[in-house]
Design a protein around this motif. Structure first.
Motif, PDB file in Angstrom:
ATOM      1  N   ARG A  51     -14.129  -0.064   9.375  1.00 31.37           N
ATOM      2  CA  ARG A  51     -14.331   0.436   8.003  1.00 31.37           C
ATOM      3  C   ARG A  51     -13.943   1.902   7.895  1.00 31.37           C
ATOM      4  N   GLY A  52     -14.379   2.690   8.887  1.00 31.99           N
ATOM      5  CA  GLY A  52     -14.114   4.121   8.846  1.00 31.99           C
ATOM      6  C   GLY A  52     -12.636   4.428   8.844  1.00 31.99           C
ATOM      7  N   ASN A  53     -11.886   3.741   9.685  1.00 29.73           N
ATOM      8  CA  ASN A  53     -10.437   3.956   9.736  1.00 29.73           C
ATOM      9  C   ASN A  53      -9.756   3.480   8.456  1.00 29.73           C
ATOM     10  N   PHE A  54     -10.300   2.410   7.880  1.00 28.36           N
ATOM     11  CA  PHE A  54      -9.735   1.899   6.635  1.00 28.36           C
ATOM     12  C   PHE A  54      -9.887   2.932   5.523  1.00 28.36           C
ATOM     13  N   TYR A  55     -11.090   3.505   5.409  1.00 27.20           N
ATOM     14  CA  TYR A  55     -11.343   4.470   4.329  1.00 27.20           C
ATOM     15  C   TYR A  55     -10.573   5.770   4.527  1.00 27.20           C
ATOM     16  N   TYR A  56     -10.090   6.005   5.737  1.00 26.95           N
ATOM     17  CA  TYR A  56      -9.246   7.174   5.959  1.00 26.95           C
ATOM     18  C   TYR A  56      -7.958   7.052   5.147  1.00 26.95           C
ATOM     19  N   HIS A  57      -7.469   5.825   4.995  1.00 28.27           N
ATOM     20  CA  HIS A  57      -6.211   5.585   4.288  1.00 28.27           C
ATOM     21  C   HIS A  57      -6.413   5.334   2.795  1.00 28.27           C
ATOM     22  N   PHE A  58      -7.463   4.602   2.444  1.00 31.60           N
ATOM     23  CA  PHE A  58      -7.724   4.285   1.041  1.00 31.60           C
ATOM     24  C   PHE A  58      -9.220   4.412   0.761  1.00 31.60           C
ATOM     25  N   LYS A  59      -9.521   5.281  -0.194  1.00 32.71           N
ATOM     26  CA  LYS A  59     -10.939   5.524  -0.515  1.00 32.71           C
ATOM     27  C   LYS A  59     -11.491   4.463  -1.459  1.00 32.71           C
ATOM     28  N   THR A  60     -10.648   3.952  -2.340  1.00 29.55           N
ATOM     29  CA  THR A  60     -11.112   2.976  -3.326  1.00 29.55           C
ATOM     30  C   THR A  60     -10.164   1.794  -3.397  1.00 29.55           C
ATOM     31  N   LYS A  61     -10.668   0.693  -3.923  1.00 27.46           N
ATOM     32  CA  LYS A  61      -9.850  -0.503  -4.094  1.00 27.46           C
ATOM     33  C   LYS A  61      -8.768  -0.284  -5.151  1.00 27.46           C
ATOM     34  N   ASP A  62      -9.089   0.506  -6.171  1.00 27.83           N
ATOM     35  CA  ASP A  62      -8.100   0.797  -7.206  1.00 27.83           C
ATOM     36  C   ASP A  62      -6.937   1.613  -6.647  1.00 27.83           C
ATOM     37  N   GLU A  63      -7.239   2.514  -5.731  1.00 30.16           N
ATOM     38  CA  GLU A  63      -6.182   3.297  -5.081  1.00 30.16           C
ATOM     39  C   GLU A  63      -5.260   2.366  -4.286  1.00 30.16           C
ATOM     40  N   LEU A  64      -5.865   1.387  -3.627  1.00 30.44           N
ATOM     41  CA  LEU A  64      -5.081   0.411  -2.868  1.00 30.44           C
ATOM     42  C   LEU A  64      -4.259  -0.473  -3.796  1.00 30.44           C
ATOM     43  N   LEU A  65      -4.840  -0.872  -4.912  1.00 30.59           N
ATOM     44  CA  LEU A  65      -4.118  -1.677  -5.894  1.00 30.59           C
ATOM     45  C   LEU A  65      -2.883  -0.937  -6.385  1.00 30.59           C
ATOM     46  N   ASP A  66      -3.023   0.337  -6.654  1.00 30.40           N
ATOM     47  CA  ASP A  66      -1.889   1.139  -7.110  1.00 30.40           C
ATOM     48  C   ASP A  66      -0.782   1.145  -6.056  1.00 30.40           C
ATOM     49  N   ALA A  67      -1.179   1.252  -4.794  1.00 30.22           N
ATOM     50  CA  ALA A  67      -0.191   1.244  -3.703  1.00 30.22           C
ATOM     51  C   ALA A  67       0.489  -0.117  -3.591  1.00 30.22           C
ATOM     52  N   VAL A  68      -0.255  -1.189  -3.816  1.00 29.61           N
ATOM     53  CA  VAL A  68       0.308  -2.537  -3.766  1.00 29.61           C
ATOM     54  C   VAL A  68       1.331  -2.725  -4.888  1.00 29.61           C
ATOM     55  N   ILE A  69       0.997  -2.274  -6.085  1.00 23.98           N
ATOM     56  CA  ILE A  69       1.932  -2.397  -7.212  1.00 23.98           C
ATOM     57  C   ILE A  69       3.206  -1.602  -6.931  1.00 23.98           C
ATOM     58  N   THR A  70       3.043  -0.386  -6.398  1.00 19.74           N
ATOM     59  CA  THR A  70       4.212   0.426  -6.034  1.00 19.74           C
ATOM     60  C   THR A  70       5.055  -0.298  -4.994  1.00 19.74           C
ATOM     61  N   HIS A  71       4.406  -0.895  -4.018  1.00 15.30           N
ATOM     62  CA  HIS A  71       5.085  -1.666  -2.975  1.00 15.30           C
ATOM     63  C   HIS A  71       5.880  -2.817  -3.589  1.00 15.30           C
ATOM     64  N   ARG A  72       5.272  -3.532  -4.524  1.00 13.25           N
ATOM     65  CA  ARG A  72       5.957  -4.653  -5.175  1.00 13.25           C
ATOM     66  C   ARG A  72       7.132  -4.173  -6.016  1.00 13.25           C
ATOM     67  N   LEU A  73       6.974  -3.042  -6.678  1.00 15.23           N
ATOM     68  CA  LEU A  73       8.061  -2.503  -7.486  1.00 15.23           C
ATOM     69  C   LEU A  73       9.263  -2.147  -6.603  1.00 15.23           C
ATOM     70  N   VAL A  74       8.996  -1.532  -5.460  1.00 16.75           N
ATOM     71  CA  VAL A  74      10.069  -1.161  -4.532  1.00 16.75           C
ATOM     72  C   VAL A  74      10.779  -2.412  -4.027  1.00 16.75           C
ATOM     73  N   LYS A  75      10.003  -3.426  -3.632  1.00 18.66           N
ATOM     74  CA  LYS A  75      10.591  -4.679  -3.136  1.00 18.66           C
ATOM     75  C   LYS A  75      11.416  -5.371  -4.218  1.00 18.66           C
ATOM     76  N   THR A  76      10.908  -5.358  -5.454  1.00 17.83           N
ATOM     77  CA  THR A  76      11.618  -6.013  -6.557  1.00 17.83           C
ATOM     78  C   THR A  76      12.923  -5.296  -6.858  1.00 17.83           C
ATOM     79  N   ARG A  77      12.891  -3.971  -6.900  1.00 15.31           N
ATOM     80  CA  ARG A  77      14.126  -3.209  -7.144  1.00 15.31           C
ATOM     81  C   ARG A  77      15.152  -3.496  -6.058  1.00 15.31           C
ATOM     82  N   SER A  78      14.694  -3.571  -4.819  1.00 13.42           N
ATOM     83  CA  SER A  78      15.591  -3.854  -3.707  1.00 13.42           C
ATOM     84  C   SER A  78      16.221  -5.238  -3.854  1.00 13.42           C
ATOM     85  N   MET A  79      15.416  -6.225  -4.251  1.00 11.17           N
ATOM     86  CA  MET A  79      15.917  -7.583  -4.453  1.00 11.17           C
ATOM     87  C   MET A  79      16.951  -7.622  -5.574  1.00 11.17           C
ATOM     88  N   LEU A  80      16.674  -6.926  -6.669  1.00 10.45           N
ATOM     89  CA  LEU A  80      17.608  -6.887  -7.786  1.00 10.45           C
ATOM     90  C   LEU A  80      18.918  -6.218  -7.382  1.00 10.45           C
TER      91      LEU A  80
END
Length: 202
Positions: free
Chosen positions: A39-68
Protein backbone atom coordinates in the motif's frame (compact mmCIF):
# COMPACT_ATOMS: atom_id res chain seq x y z
CA UNK A 1 13.69 5.11 -14.22
CA UNK A 2 12.45 2.35 -11.90
CA UNK A 3 9.78 4.66 -10.46
CA UNK A 4 8.56 5.58 -13.96
CA UNK A 5 8.36 1.91 -14.95
CA UNK A 6 6.43 1.06 -11.78
CA UNK A 7 4.04 3.93 -12.36
CA UNK A 8 3.42 2.68 -15.90
CA UNK A 9 2.76 -0.83 -14.58
CA UNK A 10 0.17 0.59 -12.18
CA UNK A 11 -1.55 2.54 -14.95
CA UNK A 12 -1.68 -0.48 -17.26
CA UNK A 13 -3.01 -2.74 -14.50
CA UNK A 14 -5.65 -0.15 -13.56
CA UNK A 15 -6.59 0.28 -17.22
CA UNK A 16 -7.29 -3.44 -17.53
CA UNK A 17 -9.27 -3.66 -14.31
CA UNK A 18 -11.30 -0.53 -14.99
CA UNK A 19 -12.27 -2.12 -18.30
CA UNK A 20 -13.03 -5.62 -16.99
CA UNK A 21 -14.58 -4.74 -13.61
CA UNK A 22 -15.42 -1.06 -13.84
CA UNK A 23 -13.87 1.99 -12.22
CA UNK A 24 -15.98 1.99 -9.06
CA UNK A 25 -15.64 -1.75 -8.44
CA UNK A 26 -11.84 -1.66 -8.67
CA UNK A 27 -9.87 -0.91 -5.50
CA UNK A 28 -6.29 0.19 -4.92
CA UNK A 29 -5.74 -3.22 -3.31
CA UNK A 30 -6.85 -4.97 -6.52
CA UNK A 31 -4.37 -2.99 -8.59
CA UNK A 32 -1.54 -3.26 -6.04
CA UNK A 33 -2.06 -7.02 -5.96
CA UNK A 34 -1.53 -7.32 -9.72
CA UNK A 35 1.56 -5.11 -9.72
CA UNK A 36 2.94 -6.64 -6.52
CA UNK A 37 3.21 -3.44 -4.49
CA UNK A 38 2.57 -2.67 -0.84
CA UNK A 39 0.00 0.00 0.00
CA UNK A 40 2.75 2.42 0.97
CA UNK A 41 4.61 2.01 -2.30
CA UNK A 42 1.36 2.32 -4.23
CA UNK A 43 0.47 5.64 -2.59
CA UNK A 44 3.93 6.93 -3.45
CA UNK A 45 2.84 6.91 -7.10
CA UNK A 46 -0.87 7.75 -6.79
CA UNK A 47 -2.48 9.44 -3.82
CA UNK A 48 -6.08 9.13 -4.99
CA UNK A 49 -8.14 6.93 -7.28
CA UNK A 50 -9.18 9.98 -9.30
CA UNK A 51 -5.52 10.80 -9.93
CA UNK A 52 -5.06 7.25 -11.21
CA UNK A 53 -8.17 7.51 -13.37
CA UNK A 54 -6.77 10.63 -14.99
CA UNK A 55 -3.54 8.77 -15.76
CA UNK A 56 -5.50 5.85 -17.24
CA UNK A 57 -7.47 8.17 -19.53
CA UNK A 58 -4.23 9.85 -20.64
CA UNK A 59 -2.76 6.40 -21.29
CA UNK A 60 -5.78 5.44 -23.41
CA UNK A 61 -5.62 8.70 -25.35
CA UNK A 62 -1.94 8.11 -26.18
CA UNK A 63 -2.64 4.51 -27.28
CA UNK A 64 -5.62 5.61 -29.39
CA UNK A 65 -3.65 8.36 -31.13
CA UNK A 66 -0.89 5.87 -31.87
CA UNK A 67 -3.40 3.40 -33.34
CA UNK A 68 -4.96 6.10 -35.51
CA UNK A 69 -1.50 7.10 -36.74
CA UNK A 70 -0.83 3.49 -37.77
CA UNK A 71 -4.15 3.31 -39.62
CA UNK A 72 -3.33 6.60 -41.33
CA UNK A 73 0.06 5.31 -42.45
CA UNK A 74 -1.11 1.88 -43.60
CA UNK A 75 -4.37 2.80 -45.32
CA UNK A 76 -3.83 3.87 -48.89
CA UNK A 77 -7.37 5.26 -49.23
CA UNK A 78 -9.80 6.86 -46.77
CA UNK A 79 -12.13 3.89 -47.25
CA UNK A 80 -9.38 1.48 -46.17
CA UNK A 81 -8.64 3.65 -43.14
CA UNK A 82 -12.29 3.77 -42.09
CA UNK A 83 -12.47 -0.01 -42.49
CA UNK A 84 -9.64 -0.30 -39.95
CA UNK A 85 -12.02 1.27 -37.43
CA UNK A 86 -14.92 -0.98 -38.45
CA UNK A 87 -12.78 -4.14 -38.33
CA UNK A 88 -11.73 -3.32 -34.76
CA UNK A 89 -14.98 -4.98 -33.67
CA UNK A 90 -13.79 -8.29 -35.12
CA UNK A 91 -10.16 -7.89 -34.06
CA UNK A 92 -11.21 -7.25 -30.43
CA UNK A 93 -14.35 -9.40 -30.48
CA UNK A 94 -13.31 -11.64 -27.56
CA UNK A 95 -12.71 -8.70 -25.22
CA UNK A 96 -15.79 -6.86 -26.47
CA UNK A 97 -18.05 -9.88 -25.92
CA UNK A 98 -16.64 -10.21 -22.39
CA UNK A 99 -16.59 -6.57 -21.30
CA UNK A 100 -18.07 -4.33 -24.01
CA UNK A 101 -16.28 -1.41 -25.65
CA UNK A 102 -13.57 0.02 -23.36
CA UNK A 103 -14.43 3.59 -24.38
CA UNK A 104 -18.19 3.19 -24.14
CA UNK A 105 -18.17 1.34 -20.82
CA UNK A 106 -15.92 3.92 -19.16
CA UNK A 107 -17.89 6.89 -20.50
CA UNK A 108 -21.19 5.33 -19.43
CA UNK A 109 -19.98 4.53 -15.92
CA UNK A 110 -18.48 7.97 -15.31
CA UNK A 111 -21.63 9.62 -16.67
CA UNK A 112 -23.79 7.59 -14.24
CA UNK A 113 -21.49 8.55 -11.38
CA UNK A 114 -21.54 12.17 -12.58
CA UNK A 115 -17.78 11.98 -12.14
CA UNK A 116 -15.66 15.04 -12.82
CA UNK A 117 -13.59 13.01 -15.30
CA UNK A 118 -16.56 12.17 -17.56
CA UNK A 119 -15.63 14.99 -19.94
CA UNK A 120 -12.05 13.75 -20.21
CA UNK A 121 -13.24 10.23 -20.96
CA UNK A 122 -15.40 11.61 -23.78
CA UNK A 123 -12.18 12.88 -25.39
CA UNK A 124 -11.61 9.26 -26.42
CA UNK A 125 -14.78 9.33 -28.51
CA UNK A 126 -13.79 12.77 -29.80
CA UNK A 127 -10.53 11.35 -31.14
CA UNK A 128 -12.40 8.74 -33.16
CA UNK A 129 -15.09 11.21 -34.23
CA UNK A 130 -12.70 13.84 -35.57
CA UNK A 131 -10.44 11.24 -37.19
CA UNK A 132 -13.39 9.57 -38.91
CA UNK A 133 -14.70 12.98 -40.03
CA UNK A 134 -11.36 13.70 -41.68
CA UNK A 135 -11.50 10.36 -43.47
CA UNK A 136 -15.01 11.04 -44.77
CA UNK A 137 -13.87 14.46 -46.01
CA UNK A 138 -11.02 12.76 -47.88
CA UNK A 139 -13.59 10.21 -49.06
CA UNK A 140 -15.45 13.00 -50.85
CA UNK A 141 -18.25 13.44 -48.30
CA UNK A 142 -17.27 16.82 -46.87
CA UNK A 143 -20.82 18.09 -46.28
CA UNK A 144 -21.91 14.99 -44.38
CA UNK A 145 -18.54 14.07 -42.84
CA UNK A 146 -19.41 14.62 -39.18
CA UNK A 147 -22.85 13.01 -39.50
CA UNK A 148 -21.31 9.97 -41.18
CA UNK A 149 -18.61 9.78 -38.49
CA UNK A 150 -21.23 9.91 -35.73
CA UNK A 151 -23.34 7.30 -37.53
CA UNK A 152 -20.52 4.78 -37.75
CA UNK A 153 -19.56 5.47 -34.13
CA UNK A 154 -23.16 4.87 -33.10
CA UNK A 155 -23.34 1.61 -35.03
CA UNK A 156 -20.08 0.31 -33.56
CA UNK A 157 -21.25 1.13 -30.04
CA UNK A 158 -24.54 -0.63 -30.64
CA UNK A 159 -22.76 -3.73 -31.91
CA UNK A 160 -20.39 -3.70 -28.93
CA UNK A 161 -23.27 -3.39 -26.46
CA UNK A 162 -25.24 -6.28 -27.98
CA UNK A 163 -22.08 -8.36 -28.39
CA UNK A 164 -21.47 -8.06 -24.64
CA UNK A 165 -25.11 -8.92 -23.91
CA UNK A 166 -25.41 -11.95 -26.22
CA UNK A 167 -21.77 -12.98 -26.67
CA UNK A 168 -22.57 -13.95 -30.21
CA UNK A 169 -19.52 -13.88 -32.50
CA UNK A 170 -21.59 -14.55 -35.62
CA UNK A 171 -23.67 -11.45 -34.85
CA UNK A 172 -20.49 -9.36 -34.57
CA UNK A 173 -19.10 -10.64 -37.87
CA UNK A 174 -22.43 -10.14 -39.65
CA UNK A 175 -22.76 -6.59 -38.39
CA UNK A 176 -19.22 -5.76 -39.45
CA UNK A 177 -20.05 -7.00 -42.95
CA UNK A 178 -23.19 -4.84 -42.90
CA UNK A 179 -21.11 -1.83 -41.92
CA UNK A 180 -18.67 -2.59 -44.73
CA UNK A 181 -21.59 -2.62 -47.16
CA UNK A 182 -22.91 0.61 -45.69
CA UNK A 183 -19.51 2.26 -46.16
CA UNK A 184 -19.35 1.17 -49.80
CA UNK A 185 -22.72 2.87 -50.32
CA UNK A 186 -21.23 6.19 -49.15
CA UNK A 187 -18.85 6.44 -52.10
CA UNK A 188 -19.14 9.72 -54.01
CA UNK A 189 -21.96 9.73 -56.52
CA UNK A 190 -24.37 7.93 -54.22
CA UNK A 191 -26.42 10.63 -52.43
CA UNK A 192 -26.86 10.14 -48.69
CA UNK A 193 -28.34 12.84 -46.48
CA UNK A 194 -27.56 13.20 -42.75
CA UNK A 195 -31.23 13.09 -41.74
CA UNK A 196 -31.57 9.63 -43.30
CA UNK A 197 -28.45 8.10 -41.76
CA UNK A 198 -30.09 6.97 -38.54
CA UNK A 199 -32.68 5.04 -40.54
CA UNK A 200 -30.15 3.05 -42.55
CA UNK A 201 -29.75 -0.53 -41.42
CA UNK A 202 -27.17 -1.79 -43.87
Amino acid sequence: MVAAATRQQIVEAADGLFYERGFEATSFADIAGIVGLSRGNFYYHFKTKDELLDAVITHRLVKTRSMLDVWEAKGETPEERILSFVDLLVVNRTKIMASGCPVGTLCNELAKLDHLAKGRATELFDLFRHWLSRQFIAFGRENEADALAMHILMRSQGVATLAAAYRDEIFVRNEVENMRGWLAAQRPGIPVFPETLSRQLS
